[in-house]
Design a protein around this motif. Structure first.
Motif, mmCIF file in Angstrom:
data_model
loop_
_atom_site.group_PDB
_atom_site.id
_atom_site.type_symbol
_atom_site.label_atom_id
_atom_site.label_comp_id
_atom_site.label_asym_id
_atom_site.label_seq_id
_atom_site.Cartn_x
_atom_site.Cartn_y
_atom_site.Cartn_z
ATOM 1 N N ILE A 1 13.522 -14.807 41.839
ATOM 2 C CA ILE A 1 13.288 -13.537 42.550
ATOM 3 C C ILE A 1 11.805 -13.313 42.818
ATOM 4 O O ILE A 1 11.411 -12.979 43.935
ATOM 5 N N TRP A 2 10.968 -13.520 41.783
ATOM 6 C CA TRP A 2 9.533 -13.307 41.951
ATOM 7 C C TRP A 2 8.820 -14.541 42.496
ATOM 8 O O TRP A 2 7.678 -14.443 42.934
ATOM 9 N N HIS A 3 9.475 -15.694 42.403
ATOM 10 C CA HIS A 3 8.922 -16.963 42.899
ATOM 11 C C HIS A 3 7.610 -17.339 42.209
ATOM 12 O O HIS A 3 6.682 -17.820 42.836
ATOM 13 N N TRP A 4 7.588 -17.124 40.883
ATOM 14 C CA TRP A 4 6.447 -17.560 40.082
ATOM 15 C C TRP A 4 6.674 -19.001 39.631
ATOM 16 O O TRP A 4 7.815 -19.443 39.494
ATOM 17 N N PRO A 5 5.611 -19.741 39.364
ATOM 18 C CA PRO A 5 5.779 -21.103 38.834
ATOM 19 C C PRO A 5 6.321 -21.059 37.405
ATOM 20 O O PRO A 5 5.974 -20.164 36.623
ATOM 21 N N SER A 6 7.159 -22.016 37.068
ATOM 22 C CA SER A 6 7.810 -22.027 35.756
ATOM 23 C C SER A 6 6.809 -22.170 34.619
ATOM 24 O O SER A 6 7.008 -21.627 33.527
ATOM 25 N N GLN A 7 5.698 -22.891 34.871
ATOM 26 C CA GLN A 7 4.694 -23.069 33.819
ATOM 27 C C GLN A 7 4.092 -21.730 33.403
ATOM 28 O O GLN A 7 3.929 -21.448 32.211
ATOM 29 N N ALA A 8 3.773 -20.898 34.395
ATOM 30 C CA ALA A 8 3.205 -19.576 34.105
ATOM 31 C C ALA A 8 4.226 -18.685 33.413
ATOM 32 O O ALA A 8 3.889 -17.910 32.506
ATOM 33 N N LEU A 9 5.491 -18.809 33.813
ATOM 34 C CA LEU A 9 6.545 -17.980 33.213
ATOM 35 C C LEU A 9 6.795 -18.373 31.755
ATOM 36 O O LEU A 9 7.030 -17.495 30.909
ATOM 37 N N MET A 10 6.752 -19.650 31.462
ATOM 38 C CA MET A 10 6.934 -20.080 30.071
ATOM 39 C C MET A 10 5.797 -19.566 29.195
ATOM 40 O O MET A 10 6.020 -19.141 28.053
ATOM 41 N N LEU A 11 4.581 -19.566 29.722
ATOM 42 C CA LEU A 11 3.446 -19.007 28.988
ATOM 43 C C LEU A 11 3.618 -17.507 28.801
ATOM 44 O O LEU A 11 3.344 -16.959 27.723
ATOM 45 N N LEU A 12 4.108 -16.820 29.843
ATOM 46 C CA LEU A 12 4.355 -15.376 29.755
ATOM 47 C C LEU A 12 5.388 -15.064 28.682
ATOM 48 O O LEU A 12 5.229 -14.105 27.908
ATOM 49 N N VAL A 13 6.438 -15.857 28.615
ATOM 50 C CA VAL A 13 7.492 -15.659 27.621
ATOM 51 C C VAL A 13 6.934 -15.785 26.205
ATOM 52 O O VAL A 13 7.280 -15.001 25.311
ATOM 53 N N LEU A 14 6.056 -16.747 25.987
ATOM 54 C CA LEU A 14 5.441 -16.911 24.663
ATOM 55 C C LEU A 14 4.555 -15.726 24.314
ATOM 56 O O LEU A 14 4.545 -15.267 23.158
ATOM 57 N N VAL A 15 3.820 -15.209 25.294
ATOM 58 C CA VAL A 15 2.971 -14.033 25.072
ATOM 59 C C VAL A 15 3.828 -12.814 24.744
ATOM 60 O O VAL A 15 3.512 -12.034 23.833
ATOM 61 N N VAL A 16 4.935 -12.654 25.481
ATOM 62 C CA VAL A 16 5.862 -11.548 25.218
ATOM 63 C C VAL A 16 6.392 -11.636 23.790
ATOM 64 O O VAL A 16 6.498 -10.634 23.074
ATOM 65 N N GLY A 17 6.706 -12.849 23.348
ATOM 66 C CA GLY A 17 7.194 -13.039 21.983
ATOM 67 C C GLY A 17 6.175 -12.620 20.942
ATOM 68 O O GLY A 17 6.519 -11.957 19.955
#
Length: 340
Positions: free
Chosen positions: A92-108
């Motif tokens: 939906i947002w069309h972000w790169p998966s690498q950035a999203l995986m980093l975001l998920v770790l930060v959220v955690g």
């Protein structure tokens, strides 16, 4: 020396030995009963690791929290949130998966920081705080999207999901006479690395020893000069961080995000840790035991599927029986320790 060694074996390692023995017996029984259905194949065991790679990471984090005498029932909802962030972010947002995986770790990390602060410094009961975290994460998952979002557009994440590491041995010929070599996915490698790193951390670092000390007796830990509150805070941050790693592994298996994802996963993590020998009261536990706890639960599910006539609920029934059995053992060992 002999008495001290014997006490150490009875107190800390006997539950681990029982867990390992139970897994060996259970898996051997499956090989004997369902050999004709391929249970003896190496790939069957590897599939248990593949299907439970995310749970292994989550259970390692749960073990660290339980060592301090705490609990975290928000992990399943956090996994659902992680999967939805990854899926919606790519599709939906069309972000790169690498950035999203980093975001998920930060959220955690942030998620664990908030929960850990409320538990350690404001002294709110862990069950209440993590229950609030469970509802919050599940609600945020629905805020992002109420629909199931499948990941199809990101080439790197799709490649990562389908990447296989094949073994040059242990293969078999399928019905067409084609050699099928056993394989694992990248998620299994991540899970094994997490187990090794957490095992080394608990055994050889000051922080690892602090987790045991805090769970064993907080007053004694304080007298030893340990910062109990800071240790508890770090434990919950580590748990949520490992849960986010597990969430990425979980998403690589499912390749989707939905509000109902990973429902009840926190119970699987807690039961795996307890079956693996982690005391609910804290102070005793081992991630190796937690790994075998996950393998036992995975083996139970595989045996139910191999049978074909049993409904999936039987795996929950057997897990509940084992959980009660190990809690009973923990109670017996605790009473023996008090008498000594």
């Amino acid at each position: 020396m002999k008495n001290g060694k014997k006490t150490k074996i009875n107190g800390n390692n006997l539950l681990l030995l029982i867990t390992i023995a139970l897994f060996i017996v259970m898996y051997a029984a499956g090989c004997g009963v369902y050999a004709s259905k391929g249970f003896t194949r190496m790939q069957t065991f590897l599939n248990i690791l593949i299907n439970n790679a995310g749970l292994i990471c989550i259970t390692c984090g749960m073990t660290c929290v339980m060592l301090t005498g705490g609990i975290d029932i928000s992990v399943g909802s956090l996994v659902a949130l992680d999967c939805m962030i990854l899926a919606a972010g790519m599709e939906i947002w069309h972000w790169p998966s690498q950035a999203l995986m980093l975001l998920v770790l930060v959220v955690g990390v942030i998620f664990g920081l908030v929960q850990g602060y409320l538990i350690a410094y404001l002294e709110i009961q862990p069950f209440i705080v993590t229950m609030a975290g469970m509802f919050f994460a599940r609600g945020m998952t629905a805020v992002i999207s109420t629909d199931q979002v499948s990941i199809v557009s990101d080439k790197f994440f799709t490649w990562l999901s389908g990447f296989r590491i094949q073994f040059p041995f242990g293969g078999y010929l399928n019905r067409k006479g084609i050699l099928q070599l056993p394989y694992i996915r990248i998620t299994v490698v991540v899970a094994i690395l997490v187990v090794i790193l957490i095992f080394l951390m608990l055994r050889y670092t000051r922080f690892g020893r602090s987790l045991y000390a805090v769970g064993g007796n907080q007053q004694s830990a304080t007298l030893m000069g340990l910062d109990v509150k800071k240790t508890q805070l770090k434990a919950y941050m580590l748990s949520s961080f490992l849960t986010s790693i597990g969430g990425i592994c979980y998403c690589l298996n499912t390749m989707s995000g939905t509000t109902s994802q990973a429902t009840g996963l926190e119970m699987n993590a807690i039961s795996s840790a307890v079956i693996g020998g982690t005391l609910l009261t804290g102070g005793v536990g081992n991630v190796i035991g937690s790994l075998f706890g996950v393998l036992i639960n995975g083996t139970i599910s595989s045996l139910v599927q191999m049978n074909g006539k049993l409904i999936s609920s039987w795996s929950n029934i057997v897990t509940a029986i084992l959980l009660c059995f190990f809690i009973l053992l923990q109670s017996i060992f605790a009473k023996i320790k008090e008498r000594k």
